[in-house]
Scaffold this motif. Structure first.
Motif, mmCIF file in Angstrom:
data_model
loop_
_atom_site.group_PDB
_atom_site.id
_atom_site.type_symbol
_atom_site.label_atom_id
_atom_site.label_comp_id
_atom_site.label_asym_id
_atom_site.label_seq_id
_atom_site.Cartn_x
_atom_site.Cartn_y
_atom_site.Cartn_z
ATOM 1 N N ALA A 1 60.705 60.150 121.458
ATOM 2 C CA ALA A 1 61.547 61.312 121.169
ATOM 3 C C ALA A 1 61.650 62.182 122.414
ATOM 4 O O ALA A 1 60.758 62.186 123.264
ATOM 5 N N ALA A 2 62.731 62.925 122.486
ATOM 6 C CA ALA A 2 62.949 63.790 123.648
ATOM 7 C C ALA A 2 63.644 65.066 123.211
ATOM 8 O O ALA A 2 64.432 65.075 122.264
ATOM 9 N N VAL A 3 63.334 66.135 123.931
ATOM 10 C CA VAL A 3 64.044 67.402 123.787
ATOM 11 C C VAL A 3 64.662 67.721 125.140
ATOM 12 O O VAL A 3 63.983 67.671 126.169
ATOM 13 N N VAL A 4 65.958 68.036 125.145
ATOM 14 C CA VAL A 4 66.632 68.360 126.402
ATOM 15 C C VAL A 4 67.560 69.540 126.157
ATOM 16 O O VAL A 4 68.275 69.585 125.152
ATOM 17 N N ILE B 1 74.958 53.032 122.964
ATOM 18 C CA ILE B 1 73.511 53.291 122.948
ATOM 19 C C ILE B 1 73.089 53.557 121.506
ATOM 20 O O ILE B 1 73.606 54.475 120.867
ATOM 21 N N PRO B 2 72.155 52.781 120.954
ATOM 22 C CA PRO B 2 71.802 52.902 119.532
ATOM 23 C C PRO B 2 70.822 54.048 119.269
ATOM 24 O O PRO B 2 69.640 53.838 118.993
ATOM 25 N N LEU B 3 71.304 55.279 119.369
ATOM 26 C CA LEU B 3 70.460 56.436 119.083
ATOM 27 C C LEU B 3 69.921 56.348 117.662
ATOM 28 O O LEU B 3 70.659 56.031 116.716
ATOM 29 N N ALA B 4 68.649 56.637 117.478
ATOM 30 C CA ALA B 4 68.078 56.678 116.134
ATOM 31 C C ALA B 4 68.282 58.052 115.504
ATOM 32 O O ALA B 4 68.568 58.177 114.319
ATOM 33 N N ARG B 5 68.115 59.102 116.313
ATOM 34 C CA ARG B 5 68.352 60.462 115.840
ATOM 35 C C ARG B 5 69.035 61.234 116.966
ATOM 36 O O ARG B 5 68.725 61.034 118.144
ATOM 37 N N ALA B 6 69.934 62.131 116.594
ATOM 38 C CA ALA B 6 70.601 62.983 117.577
ATOM 39 C C ALA B 6 70.936 64.298 116.899
ATOM 40 O O ALA B 6 71.923 64.395 116.162
ATOM 41 N N GLU B 7 70.086 65.296 117.136
ATOM 42 C CA GLU B 7 70.237 66.601 116.493
ATOM 43 C C GLU B 7 70.518 67.658 117.549
ATOM 44 O O GLU B 7 69.866 67.689 118.598
ATOM 45 N N PHE C 1 67.678 67.263 120.190
ATOM 46 C CA PHE C 1 66.478 66.545 119.776
ATOM 47 C C PHE C 1 66.912 65.089 119.581
ATOM 48 O O PHE C 1 67.769 64.799 118.741
ATOM 49 N N LEU C 2 66.342 64.182 120.365
ATOM 50 C CA LEU C 2 66.761 62.785 120.361
ATOM 51 C C LEU C 2 65.591 61.873 120.016
ATOM 52 O O LEU C 2 64.432 62.210 120.264
ATOM 53 N N GLU C 3 65.911 60.712 119.451
ATOM 54 C CA GLU C 3 64.867 59.706 119.238
ATOM 55 C C GLU C 3 65.463 58.320 119.455
ATOM 56 O O GLU C 3 66.627 58.061 119.106
ATOM 57 N N PHE C 4 64.639 57.441 120.039
ATOM 58 C CA PHE C 4 65.055 56.081 120.367
ATOM 59 C C PHE C 4 64.080 55.107 119.710
ATOM 60 O O PHE C 4 62.865 55.313 119.752
#
Length: 461
Positions: A223-226, A246-252, A277-280
């Motif tokens: 997960a990443a926060v940018v 790109i197969p993002l799992a989460r993109a908030e 807030f991202l998750e791969f």
């Protein structure tokens, strides 16, 4: 449409069937006559707690015989008044139907009673290498999530409840029990009754069992926060990532005001700027590759300050902060209620819709937290109103009205995941059209001719 209150013979029959699992106490009725919405409380006349589909069937038979409305109830976390007993009647609380019926690991399916929550199911699955991905934030019941066609943070990768419910057991207003779908991954057998009931908000049947898809736990999750200079930069990064495959799992996406609220509520120290807030999910190599590609896109769109979380406890803390955004937003004006919005537009129009919404807020002299599941074009604006402030409520409703019209004008929808309930009824006709509403009414009357199941929700009769 009947508005009959329970008569003494019905209450006596329900008590004989359920004993202490039937209550007419003021406290229990008040608890079940309130939800997370800004709509006025509406108490049922009695609350019952069935333990099986057979008991739900018996309750429905009794209510049908006496012409008394029935309101299904799960966790009470709805935000459009779905569980408010606006015509009185019997609240059927399914929370004690919380048995996990079967887990078929080889088939990647699970069958659960309607009161099982998503977190309960995932705890049961934790040693199997499988998980259930639909995550609306609240620890909602699977029955309620099916009834409202819920989605949430993982929808960009795993879809919504519509794609993940394979079969249902449900009770009609008459008390008849129906089984829809199978555990097979696909079917062409007749009308798709499962999809008919998913999203029907308790107006066509009372869902008592749900069979859902499960997924293998990814080898690696990161997960990443940018943070970004602008909301447009954040949104465009997600859109470009999807367009690049790109197969993002989460993109908030959370805007600056929401990040301020999150920091106060969760005691975090994120930069108070528009933030993704991202998750791969995938293998270690694929996750690293996905993250690098998104990082390049983010940098080109004014993004920086990446903070990574790879350990489970770090990721859970990150996503808990995101899930708390709604409650954090409420604390910006303590004691306030929220006029919730959840429009969804084609992703190519998302930045335009958000910027036009900000312009409207500036014109009104209002501030409102904005966040959403930008990977599928869905976002929420929290319009905070103090109870009793009629002028502020009218202003909030006017902003919401224009937001919905804006989204529908962009070929979007008035609700991406909350459902229609009470609050979105005026906008359904514009979206479905005269003939679409007529078809819905025909289906409703065919399955519930006396209009006893959650009356007054989705549309007027």
């Amino acid at each position: 449409m009947t508005t009959a209150s329970p008569c003494e013979p019905l209450l006596a029959a329900l008590h004989a069937l359920l004993g202490e699992r039937m209550s007419t106490s003021e406290a229990m009725r008040a608890h079940h006559g309130h939800d997370e919405s800004c709509h006025a409380d509406a108490l049922p006349d009695a609350v019952v707690w069935p333990h099986s589909t057979a008991e739900v069937s018996a309750i429905a038979c009794l209510c049908s015989q006496h012409g008394v409305p029935m309101v299904p109830y799960g966790a009470g976390s709805s935000v459009e008044g779905h569980t408010l007993a606006i015509h009185g009647g019997i609240c059927i609380d399914l929370s004690q139907m919380n048995r996990i019926v079967a887990i078929h690991e080889a088939d990647l399916t699970a069958t659960v009673e309607a009161g099982v929550t998503r977190m309960q199911l995932n705890r049961e699955l934790r040693h199997s290498g499988l998980f259930f991905p639909i995550d609306p934030g609240a620890d909602a019941t699977l029955g309620g999530m099916s009834a409202t066609r819920a989605s949430g943070t993982n929808a960009v990768r795993y879809g919504t409840m519509r794609e993940n419910v394979l079969a249902l057991t449900a009770v009609l207003a008459s008390g008849e029990v129906v089984h829809t779908g199978t555990r097979a991954r696909k079917s062409s057998a007749g009308y798709d009754l499962t999809r008919l009931l998913v999203g029907s908000e308790g107006t066509l049947a009372i869902i008592t069992e749900v069979t859902v898809r499960l997924y293998g736990m990814p080898d690696a999750m990161s997960a990443a926060v940018v943070n970004f200079d602008s909301v447009t930069g954040a949104v465009d990064t997600v859109i470009q990532s999807i367009q690049c495959g790109i197969p993002l799992a989460r993109a908030e996406m959370l805007d600056a005001l929401t990040m301020q609220a999150v920091n106060r509520h969760s005691r975090t120290d994120y930069p108070e700027r528009p933030t993704l807030f991202l998750e791969f999910h995938g293998t270690a190599d694929s996750v690293a590759e996905q993250a690098a590609m998104v990082g390049e896109l983010a940098a080109a769109n004014g993004g920086g300050g990446f903070a990574w979380a790879t350990r489970d406890e770090e990721r859970n803390k990150l996503w808990q902060a995101r899930h708390n955004a709604y409650f954090a937003g409420l604390q910006l004006q303590p004691g306030s209620r929220c006029v919730a919005t959840d429009v969804c537009v084609p992703i190519s129009r998302l930045s335009e819709c958000i910027e036009a919404t900000y312009a409207d807020l500036r014109h009104e002299g209002m501030q409102a937290p904005l966040f959403g599941h930008v990977g599928d074009g869905n976002f929420h604006l929290m319009l905070l109103v103090q109870p009793g402030d009629e002028a502020a409520m009218a202003q909030a409703k006017a902003v919401n009205h224009r937001l919905i019209q804006r989204a529908q004008g962009m070929e979007g929808t008035c609700t991406g995941e909350h459902g229609i309930g009470i609050g979105k009824q005026p906008y359904l006709a514009a979206e479905a059209g005269t003939h679409g509403i007529a078809m819905m009414r025909a289906i409703k009357l065919a399955l519930d001719p006396a209009q006893l199941l959650n009356p007054g929700k989705i549309f007027s009769y």
